[in-house]
Design a protein around this motif. Structure first.
Motif, PDB file in Angstrom:
ATOM      1  N   TYR A   9     -16.022  -3.379  -3.752  1.00 11.92           N
ATOM      2  CA  TYR A   9     -15.554  -2.598  -4.890  1.00 11.92           C
ATOM      3  C   TYR A   9     -16.654  -1.724  -5.488  1.00 11.92           C
TER       4      TYR A   9
ATOM      5  N   ARG B 100     -14.030   4.414  -6.743  1.00 12.04           N
ATOM      6  CA  ARG B 100     -13.844   5.190  -5.510  1.00 12.04           C
ATOM      7  C   ARG B 100     -14.224   6.645  -5.663  1.00 12.04           C
TER       8      ARG B 100
ATOM      9  N   LEU C 205      -3.264   9.074   1.358  1.00 10.51           N
ATOM     10  CA  LEU C 205      -1.832   8.807   1.299  1.00 10.51           C
ATOM     11  C   LEU C 205      -1.132   9.378   2.533  1.00 10.51           C
ATOM     12  N   TYR C 206      -1.489  10.608   2.882  1.00 11.20           N
ATOM     13  CA  TYR C 206      -0.881  11.259   4.048  1.00 11.20           C
ATOM     14  C   TYR C 206      -1.954  11.945   4.853  1.00 11.20           C
ATOM     15  N   ARG C 207      -2.167  11.444   6.045  1.00 15.40           N
ATOM     16  CA  ARG C 207      -3.286  11.934   6.862  1.00 15.40           C
ATOM     17  C   ARG C 207      -3.087  13.374   7.332  1.00 15.40           C
ATOM     18  N   ASP C 208      -1.922  13.954   7.052  1.00 14.68           N
ATOM     19  CA  ASP C 208      -1.705  15.350   7.442  1.00 14.68           C
ATOM     20  C   ASP C 208      -2.679  16.269   6.735  1.00 14.68           C
TER      21      ASP C 208
ATOM     22  N   LYS D  76       1.251 -10.939  -5.635  1.00 17.68           N
ATOM     23  CA  LYS D  76       0.811  -9.806  -4.824  1.00 17.68           C
ATOM     24  C   LYS D  76       1.780  -9.599  -3.676  1.00 17.68           C
ATOM     25  N   ARG D  77       2.266  -8.352  -3.575  1.00 16.10           N
ATOM     26  CA  ARG D  77       3.263  -8.032  -2.564  1.00 16.10           C
ATOM     27  C   ARG D  77       2.624  -7.215  -1.439  1.00 16.10           C
ATOM     28  N   PHE D  78       2.998  -7.522  -0.209  1.00 10.99           N
ATOM     29  CA  PHE D  78       2.571  -6.714   0.932  1.00 10.99           C
ATOM     30  C   PHE D  78       3.802  -6.245   1.673  1.00 10.99           C
TER      31      PHE D  78
ATOM     32  N   ARG E  80       5.194   1.636   4.982  1.00  7.07           N
ATOM     33  CA  ARG E  80       4.954   2.804   4.162  1.00  7.07           C
ATOM     34  C   ARG E  80       4.645   4.024   5.028  1.00  7.07           C
ATOM     35  N   ALA E  81       5.173   5.179   4.615  1.00  3.21           N
ATOM     36  CA  ALA E  81       4.932   6.406   5.363  1.00  3.21           C
ATOM     37  C   ALA E  81       3.459   6.759   5.300  1.00  3.21           C
ATOM     38  N   ARG E  82       2.888   7.119   6.440  1.00  2.66           N
ATOM     39  CA  ARG E  82       1.498   7.516   6.483  1.00  2.66           C
ATOM     40  C   ARG E  82       1.343   9.020   6.677  1.00  2.66           C
ATOM     41  N   THR E  83       2.388   9.666   7.144  1.00  7.01           N
ATOM     42  CA  THR E  83       2.311  11.111   7.317  1.00  7.01           C
ATOM     43  C   THR E  83       3.484  11.736   6.575  1.00  7.01           C
ATOM     44  N   LEU E  84       3.373  13.022   6.328  1.00 10.43           N
ATOM     45  CA  LEU E  84       4.423  13.705   5.583  1.00 10.43           C
ATOM     46  C   LEU E  84       5.734  13.674   6.347  1.00 10.43           C
ATOM     47  N   ALA E  85       5.650  13.788   7.689  1.00 14.69           N
ATOM     48  CA  ALA E  85       6.865  13.772   8.501  1.00 14.69           C
ATOM     49  C   ALA E  85       7.602  12.453   8.316  1.00 14.69           C
TER      50      ALA E  85
ATOM     51  N   LEU F 224       7.433  10.542   5.785  1.00 16.53           N
ATOM     52  CA  LEU F 224       7.937  10.476   4.415  1.00 16.53           C
ATOM     53  C   LEU F 224       9.304  11.140   4.325  1.00 16.53           C
TER      54      LEU F 224
ATOM     55  N   LYS G 175      -9.900 -10.511  -2.451  1.00 17.39           N
ATOM     56  CA  LYS G 175      -9.789  -9.054  -2.593  1.00 17.39           C
ATOM     57  C   LYS G 175      -9.266  -8.657  -3.970  1.00 17.39           C
TER      58      LYS G 175
ATOM     59  N   ARG H  14     -11.251  -6.472  -6.890  1.00 19.04           N
ATOM     60  CA  ARG H  14     -10.567  -5.257  -7.326  1.00 19.04           C
ATOM     61  C   ARG H  14     -10.321  -4.293  -6.174  1.00 19.04           C
ATOM     62  N   ILE H  15     -10.304  -4.803  -4.948  1.00 20.37           N
ATOM     63  CA  ILE H  15      -9.928  -3.964  -3.819  1.00 20.37           C
ATOM     64  C   ILE H  15      -8.406  -3.855  -3.806  1.00 20.37           C
ATOM     65  N   LEU H  16      -7.737  -4.929  -4.195  1.00 25.21           N
ATOM     66  CA  LEU H  16      -6.293  -4.920  -4.334  1.00 25.21           C
ATOM     67  C   LEU H  16      -5.935  -5.142  -5.797  1.00 25.21           C
ATOM     68  N   ARG H  17      -4.773  -4.678  -6.189  1.00 22.69           N
ATOM     69  CA  ARG H  17      -4.289  -4.905  -7.554  1.00 22.69           C
ATOM     70  C   ARG H  17      -3.026  -5.736  -7.492  1.00 22.69           C
TER      71      ARG H  17
END
Lengths: 258, 422
Positions: free
Chosen positions: A100, A103, A167-170, B13-15, B20-25, B27, B80, B84-87
């Motif tokens: 930590y 960032r 968030l989006y690697r694009d 804590k939820r995983f 989750r979308a990582r690229t705009l496409a 999304l 973690k 404070r790496i995760l909330r």
């Protein structure tokens, strides 16, 4: 405020990471930090050939080479910040997911490392101006103001793209085209008039007034700022404040996404 | 009474399993579904799960809390969150003072930079001031024991040197709350001891320690132990009782199905029988008893000088404090026994091990078939059988190696007249 204090407490980390970046960049190169000068210089030569010999662009009052160099060096700084900052959180995944610290330090360290190149490249400007017989004016004293505005702009953009790319690697790919477009939409290697059909460009894009302010103050004998510059200062501040706020807002998920 | 150094207040804590979308496409493609989808009563969407469920605990300053649990129980998530790496999704995590950790050694080490340069960067990442690192630099180098390599890029370090330097820096950070994830201590024993040693020293200085570990002996040194199971805090209290509960609730490993690891279907070992001295199928052996193994093979083409082999892999999570599971502890190999002979079609070979001396515990058998040179296997199959080495009544066998041994009364040292008759 707490955010600022926390970042300030980690300033040494930002410097250490920035220096790491600089050291790594020039390790195992013959020219070393000389590349910070060589790159904008080479670009200047190329653009001088293209825009003076081929396209005959007019740069009133300033030799084209000086005009281009004063444009290229701050622009290189800006472009380098955008590129490195966009990858800063992703590339430092092992830090973001394991240790930590605020960032913001990562994009900030990108600004610092790019600033080292900026400073080194700026040193050559003196020699270049002497060569072309351009005398600096009293405007030189106002350069720190422009510098501050540009730093705000750079850091603001760094925060935006760093978080967005996580968030989006694009984002890092879009940036490659974006930075090029932005460069040709700014007065880096040719003037962008504040009037005419594309006049609005000079008002909405803070880079043009910033670069023009550098030129006017350093080599153009100007002392003071015009309206577009103050608009640029306002936009830069807005980018910085919104960037910082947004970065903080999405920061909690960094540990999961990196 | 002072305020606790660490407070976990009803933390959830939820995983999600990578939805989750990582690229705009992605999304754009997922957005409509996401908007339509409703979370269920527990607040979970499809593919999500609670890594921690309503976990609460406090750790006083200077206390050491051990955290135990199976893989995936949420131990590292706790660390973690503290870091404070995760909330947390719900609840609150509070820490007082500088939080530091031995979670990742050598964070921020850059391969191209020298040991010296990396010490400063790594130190800064661990929260040290430049002046502090400069002051401690000599001590760090001494601790690492590699003064002559400090100006060499760490990419040229051996992994041992790398770990030593990284650990030396970490040991010189002075956090108020020290988080230790023992996963890092997979190194050699000396390294682990150094790690525990540093931890003990820090504790003496009043540092609060949180230790995630599978090592029951290390955990026994804690003031309290928390036992996590699938995100639930099952128990938190006196180390011995909590560890006992954890070991009790550990299930025996499930029945394994054989699994092809390598090779096709044309040349293969179709089955392995584990038998006792009388040729009867066996599941449990006492140390020193004979083991008879029958390999069934099916070979579509002639195979010259085949080699049959079987290993017994330690597969016991109940005693994982003794040996890591998955270790090859017993090995049977036909070697040159069938040298020069050609095998074809269906048949079987047998081998007898007159005495199996192996540590107590559960084992899983893995079979191998090689041709001639024994370099690349024709067929490897895991989970072909299970065997337990039983604990003899008279022994509390803990050692890794059990030697074949012959005991007698030595006449020379025997002073008394009435010597024991064999």
């Amino acid at each position: 405020m707490a955010q600022l204090r926390e970042i300030w407490e980690h300033r040494e980390l930002a410097v250490a990471l920035g220096m790491r970046e600089v050291r790594v960049r020039y390790k195992h190169t013959l020219l070393g930090i000389g590349w910070a000068v060589a790159l904008p210089l080479a670009l200047m030569v190329v653009f001088t050939f293209v825009f003076q010999r081929v396209a005959q662009v007019a740069t009133p009052g300033i030799p084209y080479a000086v005009y281009a160099y004063i444009g290229l060096v701050p622009w290189q700084f800006h472009a380098s910040v955008l590129n490195t900052a966009s990858r800063s959180l992703v590339d430092n995944r092992n830090l973001v997911t394991k240790v930590y610290f605020p960032r913001e330090v990562l994009p900030l360290s990108c600004v610092l490392s790019a600033a080292v190149d900026f400073a080194v490249a700026a040193l050559l400007l003196g020699g270049l101006m002497a060569w072309y017989g351009v005398a600096p004016g009293w405007g030189l004293l106002l350069v720190p103001v422009v510098l501050l505005v540009q730093l705000a702009m750079a850091l603001g953009c760094a925060l935006w793209v760093a978080a967005a790319n996580l968030l989006y690697r694009d984002v890092q790919y879009l940036l490659q085209v974006g930075v090029l477009l932005w460069m040709f939409g700014s007065s880096v290697v040719y003037p962008i008039p504040a009037t005419g059909p594309l006049g609005w460009l000079a008002w909405v894009n803070p880079m043009t007034p910033i670069l023009d302010a550098y030129r006017g103050l350093i080599a153009g004998g100007r002392f003071g700022f015009d309206a577009p510059f103050w608009a640029a200062a306002g936009i830069s501040l807005l980018v910085l404040v919104t960037g910082a706020a947004w970065f903080r807002r999405v920061e909690p998920v960094f540990g999961e996404l990196a | 009474m002072s305020e606790p150094a660490v407070v976990f207040d009803h933390v959830w804590k939820r995983f999600s399993k990578g939805r989750r979308a990582r690229t705009l496409a992605e999304l754009v493609y997922r957005l409509p579904r996401r908007l339509l989808e409703r979370a269920d009563a527990g607040g979970l969407r499809d593919g999500e799960f609670w890594a921690l469920k309503d976990v609460s605990f406090e750790v006083e300053k200077g206390e050491m809390l051990g955290i135990v649990g199976a893989n995936g129980a949420g131990k590292s998530t706790v660390l973690k969150l503290l870091f404070r790496i995760l909330r947390p999704e719900r609840g609150q995590v509070t820490t007082r003072g500088r939080v530091g950790g031995l979670i990742e050694l050598g964070a921020g080490f850059h391969p191209y930079l020298t040991g010296r340069e990396n010490v400063f960067i790594n130190g800064a990442i661990l929260g040290m001031r430049m002046a502090e690192i400069r002051r401690k630099y000599d001590s760090i180098v001494e601790f690492a024991g590699i003064p002559e390599f400090m100006d060499m890029p760490v990419k040229d370090y051996s992994s041992g040197m790398f770990a030593r330097l990284a650990f030396a820096v970490a040991a010189h950070a002075e956090p108020d709350v020290l988080l230790v994830d023992e996963v890092l201590a997979v190194g050699d024993t000396a390294f682990q001891l150094k790690c525990y040693d540093a931890m003990a020293r820090k504790r003496k200085q009043g540092t609060t320690v949180l230790l995630v570990s599978h090592n029951m002996y290390a955990l026994a040194a804690a003031s309290r132990v928390m036992y996590l199971r699938s995100g639930d805090s099952r128990a938190c209290g006196e180390p011995k009782a909590t560890i006992a509960q954890y070991l009790d609730e550990l299930e025996r490993p499930h029945e394994q199905h054989p699994m092809e690891v390598e090779g096709g279907t044309s040349e293969r070992i179709t089955g392995v029988e584990l038998l006792d001295a009388h040729g009867q199928p066996v599941r449990g052996l006492l140390p020193g008893e004979a083991l008879h193994v029958r390999f069934h093979y099916a070979l579509a083409r002639p195979v010259e000088s085949p080699i049959f082999a079987m290993t017994l892999l330690y597969n016991d999570t109940r005693y994982s404090l003794r040996q890591p599971t998955g270790q090859y502890l017993v090995h049977l190999n036909s070697g040159t026994a069938f040298s020069g002979r050609v095998f074809r079609g269906v048949g079987c070979v047998e081998v007898t091990a007159p005495a199996v001396h192996a540590p107590v515990g559960l084992y899983r058998a893995k079979s191998y078939l090689f041709e001639r040179d024994g370099l690349s296997p024709l067929h490897v199959r895991d989970g072909v059988g299970e065997l337990e080495i039983l604990r003899p009544e008279w022994s509390d066998q803990q050692a890794l190696v059990d030697l074949r041994q012959y005991w007698r009364v030595a006449e020379a040292v025997e002073n008394t007249k009435g010597s024991v008759q064999p």
